[in-house]
Design a protein around this motif. Structure first.
Motif, PDB file in Angstrom:
ATOM      1  N   PHE A  81       0.813  -1.221   0.000  1.00  0.00           N
ATOM      2  CA  PHE A  81       0.000   0.000   0.000  1.00  0.00           C
ATOM      3  C   PHE A  81       0.846   1.270   0.000  1.00  0.00           C
ATOM      4  CE2 PHE A  81      -3.005  -3.056   1.935  1.00  0.00           C
ATOM      5  CZ  PHE A  81      -4.043  -2.911   1.031  1.00  0.00           C
ATOM      6  N   GLY A  82       2.086   1.170   0.459  1.00  0.00           N
ATOM      7  CA  GLY A  82       2.910   2.369   0.624  1.00  0.00           C
ATOM      8  C   GLY A  82       2.637   2.995   1.980  1.00  0.00           C
ATOM      9  N   PRO A  83       3.385   4.023   2.352  1.00  0.00           N
ATOM     10  CA  PRO A  83       3.147   4.685   3.634  1.00  0.00           C
ATOM     11  C   PRO A  83       1.701   5.182   3.724  1.00  0.00           C
ATOM     12  CG  PRO A  83       5.193   5.455   2.656  1.00  0.00           C
ATOM     13  CD  PRO A  83       4.505   4.627   1.612  1.00  0.00           C
ATOM     14  N   PRO A  84       1.053   4.981   4.857  1.00  0.00           N
ATOM     15  CA  PRO A  84      -0.313   5.515   4.996  1.00  0.00           C
ATOM     16  C   PRO A  84      -0.285   7.032   4.917  1.00  0.00           C
ATOM     17  CG  PRO A  84       0.547   4.816   7.128  1.00  0.00           C
ATOM     18  CD  PRO A  84       1.548   4.384   6.102  1.00  0.00           C
ATOM     19  N   ALA A  85      -1.423   7.610   4.545  1.00  0.00           N
ATOM     20  CA  ALA A  85      -1.504   9.065   4.432  1.00  0.00           C
ATOM     21  C   ALA A  85      -2.766   9.541   5.143  1.00  0.00           C
ATOM     22  CB  ALA A  85      -1.535   9.467   2.957  1.00  0.00           C
ATOM     23  N   LYS A  86      -2.837  10.843   5.369  1.00  0.00           N
ATOM     24  CA  LYS A  86      -4.027  11.377   6.036  1.00  0.00           C
ATOM     25  C   LYS A  86      -5.287  11.068   5.247  1.00  0.00           C
ATOM     26  CE  LYS A  86      -1.954  15.196   8.595  1.00  0.00           C
ATOM     27  NZ  LYS A  86      -2.069  16.627   8.941  1.00  0.00           N
ATOM     28  N   ASP A  87      -5.164  11.059   3.922  1.00  0.00           N
ATOM     29  CA  ASP A  87      -6.309  10.764   3.070  1.00  0.00           C
ATOM     30  C   ASP A  87      -6.238   9.344   2.519  1.00  0.00           C
ATOM     31  OD1 ASP A  87      -4.043  11.395   1.665  1.00  0.00           O
ATOM     32  OD2 ASP A  87      -5.057  12.496   0.076  1.00  0.00           O
ATOM     33  N   PRO A 134       0.192   9.135  10.112  1.00  0.00           N
ATOM     34  CA  PRO A 134       0.374  10.304   9.240  1.00  0.00           C
ATOM     35  C   PRO A 134      -0.314  11.547   9.785  1.00  0.00           C
ATOM     36  CG  PRO A 134      -1.184   8.742   8.282  1.00  0.00           C
ATOM     37  CD  PRO A 134      -0.563   8.062   9.456  1.00  0.00           C
ATOM     38  N   ALA A 135      -1.227  11.357  10.732  1.00  0.00           N
ATOM     39  CA  ALA A 135      -1.887  12.515  11.343  1.00  0.00           C
ATOM     40  C   ALA A 135      -1.004  13.184  12.384  1.00  0.00           C
ATOM     41  CB  ALA A 135      -3.207  12.094  11.984  1.00  0.00           C
ATOM     42  N   PHE A 190       5.785  15.557   3.311  1.00  0.00           N
ATOM     43  CA  PHE A 190       4.847  15.496   2.185  1.00  0.00           C
ATOM     44  C   PHE A 190       4.274  14.098   2.001  1.00  0.00           C
ATOM     45  CE2 PHE A 190       7.324  19.286   1.198  1.00  0.00           C
ATOM     46  CZ  PHE A 190       6.351  20.168   0.788  1.00  0.00           C
ATOM     47  N   TRP A 191       4.998  13.090   2.479  1.00  0.00           N
ATOM     48  CA  TRP A 191       4.522  11.712   2.328  1.00  0.00           C
ATOM     49  C   TRP A 191       3.191  11.493   3.041  1.00  0.00           C
ATOM     50  CZ3 TRP A 191       3.584   8.766   6.654  1.00  0.00           C
ATOM     51  CH2 TRP A 191       4.142   9.219   7.854  1.00  0.00           C
ATOM     52  N   ARG A 192       2.786  12.400   3.922  1.00  0.00           N
ATOM     53  CA  ARG A 192       1.590  12.200   4.735  1.00  0.00           C
ATOM     54  C   ARG A 192       0.291  12.486   3.985  1.00  0.00           C
ATOM     55  NH1 ARG A 192       2.337  15.736   9.769  1.00  0.00           N
ATOM     56  NH2 ARG A 192       3.276  17.148   8.255  1.00  0.00           N
ATOM     57  N   TRP A 193       0.386  12.820   2.691  1.00  0.00           N
ATOM     58  CA  TRP A 193      -0.816  13.016   1.870  1.00  0.00           C
ATOM     59  C   TRP A 193      -0.673  12.249   0.565  1.00  0.00           C
ATOM     60  CZ3 TRP A 193       1.197  16.917   4.846  1.00  0.00           C
ATOM     61  CH2 TRP A 193       0.317  17.565   5.725  1.00  0.00           C
TER      62      TRP A 193
END
Length: 639
Positions: A320-326, A422-423, A465-468
């Protein structure tokens, strides 16, 4: 429909732009939450903060940060000694809070990822309060004439400076009878000759005088004791009333180790109704949280049921890759899946779960009602007894009832969750780096490897930036500030090439075609299983083709990832194409979390290296796709 509309209205009301007013008792030097102070009866002086106004107390580390910033810029060793400090979260690139001292909004702090530290912005009431005690950061000017608010004043109007300051430092500007909050546009040794000397943010007159009384938080409790009694009484009454009519269903309390679930624990304790604690160990919890939860349950003599995700995150992160806020696939895999499994095994006939969700936490939670059904667990009912409480009310309640809270809050965490969520804010990640260097080092190493794999610059990780998956406008602007060329959409998704739009088909109807480039995780035959949830399936292993037909059309999936859907109109062709693509994704990316199994009322799904669908039992209702993390994030997975 009406309920949905009401929820949206509630969300908009709580999170609309503007200010919200609170009251401060000058006699007792503390915040008033009810109509009047419970100690002296004073109705209080009003002050305003930015909505939604989820005020919270500033605890140990937070106090030190604020103290350090005021020492640095104004050479005031301990300006707020003995005064109550509140924080109010506001929008920003990272953490940003309004600072309220003694009932005055005196400034804001915001974390700057570039310097990896906080910045201070002074408000006019802060300038009015500190002008007589500050030894540095003061600029005296001749009033330039006309209004000053929002203007940049030339250095030729500067008469005197006190102490040293740099460009962009907060300063107090004195202009005759006026006292202003400002920002230095030139350093203290160059300001006299600078065309742009100082920016004026706001202008005021007179002094703000802080209370001489030393106030501890116990005074805050006393001043609001009637309010806390009311909050508790209402919450206990609401819960008891509901449970009285559902006495045959076992009761559980979702206990995350955070302050909100702790307040709910006390409410449940006062109902005198038996309940168990539910704790989801995602495998990414802070060690302090795991220890705290276990010790708390033992101390209180409560049964603790643990849903353990073990290493599911690490098993799935490469896919899935790193989780993100969205794109919080981890919440479904590491929280929902083990929780639904635990509920199914311990409460096969269902449970009523008390949760500490609050409407002021986020726009999404602003829609919650007192009673909510868990959309992913058919037999779980959620009660939210503190949904209308603000953070300061939760803290006051915890202090009033002398409850032991998670020690991480004293480290200046606003919320307690997974350490690599990521939040999490960059400011919180900095704290985690100091507390647990081994955990942060491991995750940062993974992120760097991932960024390198997809050709992303290291700054993409460094600045968060990875968090989105899809960058919000504030991060697009921030990317421009740091001169980082980034795509608006994270480019580690599964690639799909599509022919534009629906094309008329020679044999009639309309066709949509595309190619999904997806890594094979399972045998191609698994796609045939998932397509049974759409329609009747024919499968050729020899030619690696699966065909599915339902009432709106037909679709084909080929071994190379080609997908073709045909229907009588473009809309139906698009619907069928999307459903087929989701089925293909589910067949290869299924995490075997089991949520689809438990959501299927017909018991048509079993797991054996991915879902197996019973053709006889499946009614093609689509519920299994609705709850699937892969299908849910279809638009984020495919780019």
């Amino acid at each position: 429909m009406t309920n949905s509309v009401n929820k949206k209205k509630a969300a908009r009301k709580a999170f609309k732009h503007g200010k919200i007013t609170f009251k401060w008792c000058r006699n007792c030097a503390t915040l008033i939450l009810g109509e009047k102070c419970s100690v002296c009866g004073n109705t209080g002086r009003t002050f305003s903060v930015t909505m939604p106004g989820d005020l919270r107390p500033c605890l140990d580390e937070g106090n030190l940060i604020i103290k350090r910033l005021f020492e640095k810029h104004f050479d005031i060793p301990n300006p707020f000694n003995g005064l109550q400090i509140l924080l109010n979260k506001i929008p920003g690139i990272d953490r940003a809070d309004e600072i309220i001292v003694d009932g005055w909004l005196i400034g804001t702090i915001s974390f700057d990822p570039i310097i990896d530290d906080f910045r201070l912005e002074l408000k006019v009431d802060g300038a009015r309060a500190l002008v007589d005690v500050a030894k540095s950061g003061i600029i005296e000017i001749r009033p330039p004439g006309g209004h000053m608010k929002g203007k940049t004043i030339s250095g030729k109007f500067v008469e005197r400076v006190h102490g040293k300051f740099d460009v962009n430092d907060p300063v107090i500007v004195v202009a005759g009878d006026y006292i202003c909050a400002g920002i230095a546009r030139a350093s203290s040794n160059r300001i006299f000759d600078a065309e742009k000397g100082v920016g004026i943010r706001d202008v005021g007159k007179g002094r703000v005088v802080f209370s001489k009384k030393k106030t501890c938080w116990s005074k805050f409790i006393q001043a609001n004791i009637d309010h806390f009694k009311y909050l508790e009484s209402k919450a206990v009454s609401d819960v008891k009333s509901y449970l009285r009519n559902n006495s045959n269903i076992p009761v559980t309390l979702s206990f995350s180790g955070g302050k909100d679930s702790l307040a709910c624990y006390e409410i449940m304790r006062r109902t005198s109704i038996d309940f168990s604690l539910l704790f989801v160990n995602t495998g990414l919890e802070f060690p302090e949280t795991v220890k705290y939860v276990r010790c708390f349950a033992e101390k209180c003599g409560l049964k603790l049921l643990v849903a353990d995700a073990k290493d599911e995150f690490w098993k799935n992160v490469d896919f899935f890759g790193p989780p993100a806020k969205d794109f919080r696939w981890c919440c479904k895999v590491c929280k929902l899946a083990p929780l639904t499994s635990l509920i199914e095994s311990h409460f096969p006939n269902g449970t009523i779960t008390i949760e500490g969700n609050r409407i002021f936490e986020s726009f999404a939670r602003a829609r919650i009602a007192f009673v909510d059904a868990n959309p992913f667990v058919p037999n779980q009912i959620i009660l939210n007894p503190i949904r209308e409480w603000r953070a300061i009310e939760v803290w006051g309640y915890i202090w009033w009832r002398h409850l032991d809270y998670n020690p991480l809050y004293e480290k200046d965490y606003e919320r307690i969750g997974c350490y690599l969520c990521p939040a999490c804010l960059a400011s919180e990640w900095k704290i985690t780096r100091e507390l647990h260097p081994d955990l942060t080092r491991s995750w940062e190493k993974y992120l760097m490897h991932w960024a390198s794999r997809f050709g992303l610059p290291m700054e993409f990780v460094r600045y968060g930036f990875w968090r989105w998956k899809i960058l919000p406008s504030k991060m697009k602007k921030f990317a421009a500030v740091v001169n980082l060329p980034v795509s608006h959409t994270r480019s580690d998704g599964i690639q799909m090439k599509m022919a534009p739009g629906a094309s008329p088909c020679i044999s009639g109807g309309y066709t949509i075609e595309g190619v999904l480039n997806i890594p094979r995780r399972r045998n191609f035959s698994k796609i045939a299983e998932l397509l049974k949830t759409i329609g009747s399936v024919r499968y050729s292993d020899e030619y690696q083709i699966v065909m599915v037909r339902n009432k709106i059309g037909n679709a084909k999936v080929f071994g190379g990832g080609q997908i073709v859907s045909t229907a009588s109109c473009p809309t139906d062709a698009k619907r069928l194409f999307e459903a087929t693509t989701k089925a293909l994704l589910r067949s290869q990316l299924c995490t075997e979390c089991g949520v689809c199994v438990r959501s299927c009322g017909m018991k048509a799904i079993t797991l054996d290296d991915g879902p197996l669908i019973s053709d006889e039992k499946c009614t093609r209702c689509g519920k299994c796709s609705d709850v699937c993390v892969v299908a849910h994030y279809y638009d984020k997975l495919v780019s």
